[in-house]
Design an enzyme around this catalytic site. Structure first.
Site, PDB file in Angstrom:
ATOM      1  N   TYR A 153     -38.886 151.536  93.493  1.00 40.56           N
ATOM      2  CA  TYR A 153     -37.912 152.118  92.565  1.00 40.56           C
ATOM      3  C   TYR A 153     -37.500 151.108  91.516  1.00 40.56           C
ATOM      4  O   TYR A 153     -37.411 149.918  91.820  1.00 40.56           O
ATOM      5  CB  TYR A 153     -36.663 152.568  93.341  1.00 40.56           C
ATOM      6  CG  TYR A 153     -35.534 152.979  92.430  1.00 40.56           C
ATOM      7  CD1 TYR A 153     -35.523 154.245  91.870  1.00 40.56           C
ATOM      8  CD2 TYR A 153     -34.516 152.089  92.092  1.00 40.56           C
ATOM      9  CE1 TYR A 153     -34.521 154.619  90.993  1.00 40.56           C
ATOM     10  CE2 TYR A 153     -33.508 152.455  91.220  1.00 40.56           C
ATOM     11  CZ  TYR A 153     -33.512 153.721  90.674  1.00 40.56           C
ATOM     12  OH  TYR A 153     -32.525 154.094  89.800  1.00 40.56           O
ATOM     13  N   TRP A 155     -36.323 150.268  87.031  1.00 40.45           N
ATOM     14  CA  TRP A 155     -36.428 150.514  85.588  1.00 40.45           C
ATOM     15  C   TRP A 155     -37.624 149.830  84.977  1.00 40.45           C
ATOM     16  O   TRP A 155     -37.486 149.009  84.068  1.00 40.45           O
ATOM     17  CB  TRP A 155     -35.127 150.133  84.906  1.00 40.45           C
ATOM     18  CG  TRP A 155     -34.200 151.291  84.894  1.00 40.45           C
ATOM     19  CD1 TRP A 155     -33.646 151.913  85.986  1.00 40.45           C
ATOM     20  CD2 TRP A 155     -33.747 152.004  83.746  1.00 40.45           C
ATOM     21  NE1 TRP A 155     -32.875 152.970  85.573  1.00 40.45           N
ATOM     22  CE2 TRP A 155     -32.914 153.046  84.210  1.00 40.45           C
ATOM     23  CE3 TRP A 155     -33.962 151.862  82.378  1.00 40.45           C
ATOM     24  CZ2 TRP A 155     -32.294 153.950  83.338  1.00 40.45           C
ATOM     25  CZ3 TRP A 155     -33.334 152.756  81.510  1.00 40.45           C
ATOM     26  CH2 TRP A 155     -32.521 153.783  82.000  1.00 40.45           C
TER      27      TRP A 155
HETATM   28  N1  LIG Z   1     -23.590 147.219  93.129  1.00 39.64           N
HETATM   29  C1  LIG Z   1     -24.317 147.982  92.305  1.00 39.64           C
HETATM   30  N2  LIG Z   1     -25.649 148.087  92.504  1.00 39.64           N
HETATM   31  C2  LIG Z   1     -26.392 148.858  91.689  1.00 39.64           C
HETATM   32  C3  LIG Z   1     -25.793 149.568  90.619  1.00 39.64           C
HETATM   33  C4  LIG Z   1     -24.375 149.440  90.427  1.00 39.64           C
HETATM   34  O1  LIG Z   1     -23.793 150.046  89.521  1.00 39.64           O
HETATM   35  N3  LIG Z   1     -23.677 148.625  91.280  1.00 39.64           N
HETATM   36  N4  LIG Z   1     -26.559 150.371  89.831  1.00 39.64           N
HETATM   37  C5  LIG Z   1     -27.761 150.937  90.435  1.00 39.64           C
HETATM   38  C6  LIG Z   1     -28.579 151.604  89.426  1.00 39.64           C
HETATM   39  S1  LIG Z   1     -27.856 152.947  88.638  1.00 39.64           S
HETATM   40  C7  LIG Z   1     -29.844 151.263  89.156  1.00 39.64           C
HETATM   41  S2  LIG Z   1     -30.769 152.249  88.090  1.00 39.64           S
HETATM   42  C8  LIG Z   1     -30.492 150.091  89.798  1.00 39.64           C
HETATM   43  C9  LIG Z   1     -31.372 149.272  88.845  1.00 39.64           C
HETATM   44  O2  LIG Z   1     -32.246 148.516  89.568  1.00 39.64           O
HETATM   45  P1  LIG Z   1     -33.680 148.098  88.964  1.00 39.64           P
HETATM   46  O3  LIG Z   1     -34.187 149.184  88.098  1.00 39.64           O
HETATM   47  O4  LIG Z   1     -34.535 147.671  90.090  1.00 39.64           O
HETATM   48  O5  LIG Z   1     -33.286 146.865  88.051  1.00 39.64           O
HETATM   49  P2  LIG Z   1     -34.054 146.185  86.837  1.00 39.64           P
HETATM   50  O6  LIG Z   1     -33.374 144.886  86.635  1.00 39.64           O
HETATM   51  O7  LIG Z   1     -34.127 147.092  85.669  1.00 39.64           O
HETATM   52  O8  LIG Z   1     -35.499 145.909  87.428  1.00 39.64           O
HETATM   53  C10 LIG Z   1     -36.681 146.291  86.820  1.00 39.64           C
HETATM   54  C11 LIG Z   1     -37.745 145.245  87.097  1.00 39.64           C
HETATM   55  O9  LIG Z   1     -39.015 145.752  86.662  1.00 39.64           O
HETATM   56  C12 LIG Z   1     -39.685 144.753  85.910  1.00 39.64           C
HETATM   57  N5  LIG Z   1     -40.587 145.456  84.988  1.00 39.64           N
HETATM   58  C13 LIG Z   1     -40.281 146.063  83.822  1.00 39.64           C
HETATM   59  N6  LIG Z   1     -41.380 146.611  83.272  1.00 39.64           N
HETATM   60  C14 LIG Z   1     -42.412 146.365  84.112  1.00 39.64           C
HETATM   61  C15 LIG Z   1     -43.795 146.695  84.084  1.00 39.64           C
HETATM   62  O10 LIG Z   1     -44.308 147.334  83.173  1.00 39.64           O
HETATM   63  N7  LIG Z   1     -44.554 146.269  85.153  1.00 39.64           N
HETATM   64  C16 LIG Z   1     -44.032 145.568  86.183  1.00 39.64           C
HETATM   65  N8  LIG Z   1     -44.848 145.218  87.186  1.00 39.64           N
HETATM   66  N9  LIG Z   1     -42.707 145.241  86.222  1.00 39.64           N
HETATM   67  C17 LIG Z   1     -41.926 145.630  85.203  1.00 39.64           C
HETATM   68  C18 LIG Z   1     -38.570 143.963  85.246  1.00 39.64           C
HETATM   69  O11 LIG Z   1     -38.996 142.674  84.859  1.00 39.64           O
HETATM   70  C19 LIG Z   1     -37.496 143.947  86.356  1.00 39.64           C
HETATM   71  O12 LIG Z   1     -37.672 142.853  87.207  1.00 39.64           O
HETATM   72  O13 LIG Z   1     -29.479 149.229  90.345  1.00 39.64           O
HETATM   73  C20 LIG Z   1     -28.589 149.915  91.212  1.00 39.64           C
HETATM   74  N10 LIG Z   1     -27.732 148.950  91.905  1.00 39.64           N
HETATM   75  N1  LIG Z   2     -25.852 148.057  78.767  1.00 40.40           N
HETATM   76  C1  LIG Z   2     -26.353 148.764  79.788  1.00 40.40           C
HETATM   77  N2  LIG Z   2     -26.389 150.116  79.729  1.00 40.40           N
HETATM   78  C2  LIG Z   2     -26.867 150.835  80.779  1.00 40.40           C
HETATM   79  C3  LIG Z   2     -27.401 150.220  81.932  1.00 40.40           C
HETATM   80  C4  LIG Z   2     -27.353 148.778  81.973  1.00 40.40           C
HETATM   81  O1  LIG Z   2     -27.770 148.148  82.975  1.00 40.40           O
HETATM   82  N3  LIG Z   2     -26.837 148.096  80.895  1.00 40.40           N
HETATM   83  N4  LIG Z   2     -27.882 150.965  82.971  1.00 40.40           N
HETATM   84  C5  LIG Z   2     -28.211 152.379  82.732  1.00 40.40           C
HETATM   85  C6  LIG Z   2     -28.283 153.124  84.014  1.00 40.40           C
HETATM   86  S1  LIG Z   2     -29.682 152.991  84.969  1.00 40.40           S
HETATM   87  C7  LIG Z   2     -27.306 153.944  84.448  1.00 40.40           C
HETATM   88  S2  LIG Z   2     -27.470 154.773  85.931  1.00 40.40           S
HETATM   89  C8  LIG Z   2     -26.072 154.126  83.670  1.00 40.40           C
HETATM   90  C9  LIG Z   2     -24.867 153.866  84.583  1.00 40.40           C
HETATM   91  O2  LIG Z   2     -23.797 154.633  84.211  1.00 40.40           O
HETATM   92  P1  LIG Z   2     -22.428 154.468  85.032  1.00 40.40           P
HETATM   93  O3  LIG Z   2     -22.715 154.400  86.465  1.00 40.40           O
HETATM   94  O4  LIG Z   2     -21.527 155.543  84.537  1.00 40.40           O
HETATM   95  O5  LIG Z   2     -21.982 153.030  84.471  1.00 40.40           O
HETATM   96  P2  LIG Z   2     -21.024 151.883  85.038  1.00 40.40           P
HETATM   97  O6  LIG Z   2     -20.994 150.864  83.951  1.00 40.40           O
HETATM   98  O7  LIG Z   2     -21.433 151.418  86.370  1.00 40.40           O
HETATM   99  O8  LIG Z   2     -19.602 152.557  85.180  1.00 40.40           O
HETATM  100  C10 LIG Z   2     -18.982 153.267  84.122  1.00 40.40           C
HETATM  101  C11 LIG Z   2     -17.483 153.080  84.141  1.00 40.40           C
HETATM  102  O9  LIG Z   2     -16.952 153.546  85.380  1.00 40.40           O
HETATM  103  C12 LIG Z   2     -15.851 152.727  85.739  1.00 40.40           C
HETATM  104  N5  LIG Z   2     -15.554 152.875  87.166  1.00 40.40           N
HETATM  105  C13 LIG Z   2     -16.078 152.197  88.212  1.00 40.40           C
HETATM  106  N6  LIG Z   2     -15.539 152.644  89.371  1.00 40.40           N
HETATM  107  C14 LIG Z   2     -14.662 153.618  89.046  1.00 40.40           C
HETATM  108  C15 LIG Z   2     -13.781 154.457  89.793  1.00 40.40           C
HETATM  109  O10 LIG Z   2     -13.730 154.430  91.021  1.00 40.40           O
HETATM  110  N7  LIG Z   2     -13.009 155.346  89.086  1.00 40.40           N
HETATM  111  C16 LIG Z   2     -13.054 155.425  87.732  1.00 40.40           C
HETATM  112  N8  LIG Z   2     -12.269 156.315  87.140  1.00 40.40           N
HETATM  113  N9  LIG Z   2     -13.877 154.636  87.007  1.00 40.40           N
HETATM  114  C17 LIG Z   2     -14.673 153.758  87.649  1.00 40.40           C
HETATM  115  C18 LIG Z   2     -16.300 151.354  85.339  1.00 40.40           C
HETATM  116  O11 LIG Z   2     -15.202 150.472  85.164  1.00 40.40           O
HETATM  117  C19 LIG Z   2     -17.076 151.614  84.054  1.00 40.40           C
HETATM  118  O12 LIG Z   2     -16.277 151.407  82.918  1.00 40.40           O
HETATM  119  O13 LIG Z   2     -25.971 153.202  82.580  1.00 40.40           O
HETATM  120  C20 LIG Z   2     -27.165 153.035  81.835  1.00 40.40           C
HETATM  121  N10 LIG Z   2     -26.838 152.194  80.703  1.00 40.40           N
HETATM  122 MO   LIG Z   3     -29.353 153.814  87.062  1.00 40.74          MO
END
Ligand SMILES: Nc1nc2c(c(=O)[nH]1)N[C@H]1C(S)=C(S)[C@@H](COP(=O)(O)OP(=O)(O)OC[C@H]3O[C@@H](n4cnc5c(=O)[nH]c(N)nc54)[C@H](O)[C@@H]3O)O[C@H]1N2
Ligand SMILES: Nc1nc2c(c(=O)[nH]1)N[C@H]1C(S)=C(S)[C@@H](COP(=O)(O)OP(=O)(O)OC[C@H]3O[C@@H](n4cnc5c(=O)[nH]c(N)nc54)[C@H](O)[C@@H]3O)O[C@H]1N2
Ligand SMILES: [Mo]
Length: 821
Positions: A153, A155
């Site tokens: 899994y 990005w």
């Molecule tokens: N505590 C906490 N944990 C979270 C979250 C949170 O809000 N709080 N958010 C969650 C969410 S919403 C998400 S989506 C995940 C994100 O978790 P990930 O999607 O696993 O995070 P990324 O850092 O985007 O990792 C992508 C990796 O793929 C590699 N990559 C990019 N392109 C390619 C390619 O073409 N080929 C290969 N082989 N590698 C490539 C990049 O270098 C990078 O190391 O984290 C989750 N974890």
């Molecule tokens: N710059 C940037 N943009 C991204 C990403 C990134 O890594 N970097 N990741 C992308 C991905 S994969 C995803 S899934 C989305 C994630 O989208 P979200 O999960 O919505 O993003 P977060 O930044 O984790 O949280 C959004 C807001 O929720 C608030 N929040 C946290 N906990 C609570 C709570 O219990 N109650 C309330 N009311 N608010 C709370 C946080 O303070 C924050 O301001 O963003 C996408 N966009």
């Molecule tokens: Mo995500």
């Protein structure tokens, strides 16, 4: 399902396409030709490409990329773009195929506790490919295909061809199968419960458009939603359509942000900031709902006509069923927002055209299923769903949801089944393997093979995994409870990773293969997940750096070792595939009454190809058709209506997911009855990164504090701990400990700290359980449990900690170095 994170639904409307501005001349068969004017300008000496951060032009000097400039039509370019360029050449770049010494010398399963210690041996590509092929065969023969995990899994980079995860599954299928994953870390809870509530996963669906909001919404509520930060990126190539919010701001629209952090979005709109205790929003919403009901402000007609089960929810709301009326006062005691404010919100919501925009973080919590259900219940009581500018929107903060959808064809993509025609979108949520586990349950699977778990009304027997193969993701960043995970990883014989950065995941691998970045290969993609405004050539900018190979070439090499090279490639090259996808889109486009230029003209133009947008799409209102005719346009739920009570969920009988939205105490929270640690961590998505991506680049210098990941803290909490700005601190709980650098700020609520997800995990001693993470990986502190038996989603936003000043000699951060010279 082809939504895949996530081409928004392509709703075709032929009626008004001719009014699109991109159309300028007539092509073959008298169809409007999309070339002239549709192709934006790119200077001849620059190469056009695209990435999660947007469309850009690259300048090269002597075969080296030296500058990435945002495309001039990008309305709101991401400041992260320089980091994207740096990721090609940064010190964290992986250069050569590497194998962990113990594994190479003593075979699979050797010294598994030594993973992460950095003792690698460089091998040739031929040796590496042979080792991988032999190991895939060995594991499949000895313990069966389900002991190979290919649920990888993350990005990965965009591009319809170089989709490394699909390419991995394509290889594993040829090898006889694998265990896959379902769902994602973004919306693990919401996407499983919402089909019961509104008949679709909803979180990735198009919202009422921004232009419609600008015109009709009187009160915009961003509830845990921060589009100004989070819309920097898209799953496909970002369109930054959130720039259309400007019209709403200029119109002087009223904004409330309900968030423990005063967000960039709140600042942008000069909004009103309300900061409830994290993880208590369901209680706060119940307090609002109770006020609406007792003051007769709810829309009974809407509830009768469009929803089912309000009568069964009502006794819970009034307290008739459990003796606890969910009054504003009751809610206030839980969420910390004053009673009068909660009552006032109910009155303001009811008296204005109100749009409730909910983010994802609030469902990435223990019992995270409840919040989206409760928000939709609240919106139903307000009765504005399906009206212009009213109701709710669940993707306003994600990949520019709300940007109007253009009239464009589906651009096909490589599939994981050789010989199958290219599919539209990637298989993300589909269960494709011989066995499938909910994506956040991989660690649980490693630790408990044979265990039977509940999932969405079914039972799943967790398979025994011996080999994990990860591409395009960083589990040592994205998964929770790092120390539990490190222990679980020791169950693996073999861990294989392709990446271009020496992430913590690559450092914990047995075999590391250097992949190219998107900028070292050719591809094609659409612009915007919802906008779908252009098709963009993702052109190769430079030759592969060091010994990097594309994931496709790597898998082809392995397939050749298995004697399946032709089956894998179907005899087609990179450019053959890309041309094929384009040609298929061109055919579909013709059926829609538009003529795309021939492929060579498109490719050589070095420009994105624009598609028109209809007035109808400009003004799209979510659920308007359901509101117009709820029988003809019934929702996909059991009753065809919005289900406030679900008899299907009732049948499952889960103790942690009742049949109507319910306030349930999370395992730990700020102010919780049994919680001991004092500070909640908001592990938000970073401002200057995409998760862990770009943490290894020069961008880090712009935000690191004391050389570590920043930890935002309210002045009150800092004073209580004797901390000053810039202090090095240790954040800890029973699960782990990390270093971080303190930033004292009043944009965060007392009792809450913010440490973004995605900081690279850097254990001082990888062999020692619970070792101090020197850089600041927040998932060392979060809980590894699932949201509930229904969705089995992750709970990254559930974590309580203590913070103290670090005393002694600070250990050096080591995670950003290369391990291959
Ligand atoms: N505590 C906490 N944990 C979270 C979250 C949170 O809000 N709080 N958010 C969650 C969410 S919403 C998400 S989506 C995940 C994100 O978790 P990930 O999607 O696993 O995070 P990324 O850092 O985007 O990792 C992508 C990796 O793929 C590699 N990559 C990019 N392109 C390619 C390619 O073409 N080929 C290969 N082989 N590698 C490539 C990049 O270098 C990078 O190391 O984290 C989750 N974890
Ligand atoms: N710059 C940037 N943009 C991204 C990403 C990134 O890594 N970097 N990741 C992308 C991905 S994969 C995803 S899934 C989305 C994630 O989208 P979200 O999960 O919505 O993003 P977060 O930044 O984790 O949280 C959004 C807001 O929720 C608030 N929040 C946290 N906990 C609570 C709570 O219990 N109650 C309330 N009311 N608010 C709370 C946080 O303070 C924050 O301001 O963003 C996408 N966009
Ligand atoms: Mo995500």
């Amino acid at each position: 399902m082809s939504h895949s994170k996530k081409s928004g639904p392509v709703r075709v409307s032929r009626r008004t396409f001719l009014s699109g501005t991109a159309l300028s001349a007539l092509g073959a068969a008298g169809l409007p030709l999309l070339t002239k004017g549709a192709l934006a300008q790119t200077p001849a000496d620059e190469i056009l490409s695209g990435c999660h951060w947007g469309v850009f032009r690259a300048r090269t000097e002597d075969g080296r990329a030296v500058e990435f400039t945002p495309w001039e039509e990008d309305p709101w370019p991401s400041p992260q773009l320089p980091g994207v360029l740096d990721s090609i050449y940064s010190p964290s770049r992986i250069k050569y195929p590497m194998v962990r010494r113990a594994w190479l010398e003593n075979g699979p399963g050797a010294d598994v506790a030594g993973r992460g210690t950095g003792d690698f041996v460089r091998v040739t590509w031929n040796e590496a490919l042979e080792l991988v092929a032999r190991e895939l065969v060995r594991v499949r023969e000895e313990t069966g295909p389900t002991s190979i995990y290919g649920g990888s899994y993350g990005w990965k980079s965009p591009g319809r061809f170089h989709n490394c995860q699909t390419l991995l599954r394509r290889l594993l299928k040829l090898n006889g199968g694998f265990t896959s994953s379902s769902g994602d870390y973004s919306t693990g809870a919401a996407q499983v419960i919402l089909p019961y509530v509104v008949g679709s996963i909803e979180v990735y669906e198009q919202c009422t458009t921004w232009p419609n909001v600008a015109e009709n919404t009187e009160l915009m509520v961003f509830w845990g939603a921060n589009p100004v930060n989070n819309s920097q990126i898209s799953w496909q190539v970002a369109d930054h359509g959130f720039a259309k919010m400007e019209a709403f701001r200029d119109a002087g629209g009223e904004v409330i942000c309900i968030d423990p952090v005063r967000t960039e979005t709140c600042d942008y709109f000069d909004g009103e900031w309300l900061a409830p205790r994290p993880q208590t929003d369901v209680a706060m919403m119940l307090g609002i709902a109770h006020t609406l009901y007792t003051e007769g402000l709810h829309d009974q007609e809407f509830l009768d006509r469009y929803t089912a089960g309000f009568d069964r929810f009502l006794p819970y709301l009034t307290g008739e069923s459990d003796g606890v009326p969910k009054t504003a006062e009751w809610a206030s005691a839980i969420c910390g927002v004053p009673t009068e404010t909660i009552e006032d919100l109910a009155r303001r919501f009811a008296s204005k055209r109100t749009m409730l925009a909910l983010g994802y973080s609030t469902q990435r919590q223990h019992h995270g299923e409840q919040i989206h259900w409760m928000l939709i219940t609240l919106a139903s009581m307000l009765g504005q769903i399906g009206l212009p500018g009213g109701g709710y929107g669940l993707s306003y903060h994600y990949s520019s949801g709300g940007a109007p959808t253009h009239n464009s064809p589906t651009l096909p993509a490589i599939t994981d089944t050789p010989g199958q025609p290219p599919a539209g979108g990637a298989a993300w949520l589909s269960a494709e393997g011989n066995a499938t586990i909910p994506v956040s349950r991989f660690v649980e699977t490693l630790l408990n093979p044979g265990k039977v778990i509940d999932f969405n009304g079914t039972k799943i027997t967790l398979p025994e995994i011996k080999l994990a193969y990860w591409v395009g993701g960083n589990p040592f960043s994205h998964h929770q409870n790092r120390n539990e995970m490190v222990r679980a990883w020791q169950k693996l014989d073999t861990f294989i990773v392709h990446d271009f950065q020496w992430t913590a995941t690559a450092r914990h691998a047995d075999i590391v293969l250097p992949a190219t970045t998107s900028y070292e290969r050719n591809d094609i993609e659409q612009v915007g997940d919802y906008a779908l405004s252009h098709i963009v050539p993702m052109k190769k900018i430079i030759d592969p750096v060091f010994e990097a190979r594309s994931d496709f070439d790597i898998f082809t090499g392995i397939a050749e070792q298995l004697g399946l090279g032709y089956e894998y490639t179907e005899g087609r090259t990179e450019m053959d595939w890309i041309r094929g996808f384009y040609e298929a889109a061109k055919l579909e486009s013709r059926a829609k009454g538009m003529e795309m230029p021939i492929f060579d003209v498109f490719w050589d133009s070095n420009k994105p190809l624009a598609f028109p947008v209809t007035d109808e799409e400009q003004n799209f209102v979510r659920h308007a058709s359901f509101r117009d005719d709820p029988l003809l346009n019934a929702l996909g739920t059991a009753s065809g209506k919005i289900e406030i009570y679900s008899t299907n969920i009732e049948k499952f009988g889960y103790d942690d997911c009742p049949p109507h939205p319910t306030w349930m105490e999370p395992i730990e929270r700020l102010g919780g009855p049994t919680t001991t640690y004092p500070l909640h961590i908001a592990s938000n998505h970073p401002i200057a990164r995409l998760h862990s991506q770009l943490c290894g680049t020069e961008l880090r210098e712009s935000y690191a504090i004391a050389g570590r990941e920043p930890c935002w803290m309210n002045p009150q909490d800092a004073a209580a701990r004797g901390l000053v700005d810039g202090d090095l601190v240790r954040a800890f709980n029973d699960r782990g400990q990390i270093l971080a650098g303190v930033m004292i700020t009043d944009v965060i609520r007392p009792g809450v700290i913010r440490i973004n997800e995605g900081g690279w995990y850097d254990p001082a001693d990888p062999r020692e359980a619970g070792s101090l993470c020197r850089y600041g990986d927040v998932n060392t502190l979060t809980v590894g449990i699932s949201t509930s038996k229904l969705a089995q989603g992750n709970c990254g936003q559930t974590a309580m900690v203590e913070v103290e000043k670090f005393v002694g000699t600070p250990p050096e951060v080591d995670v950003f170095s290369a391990l291959d010279g």
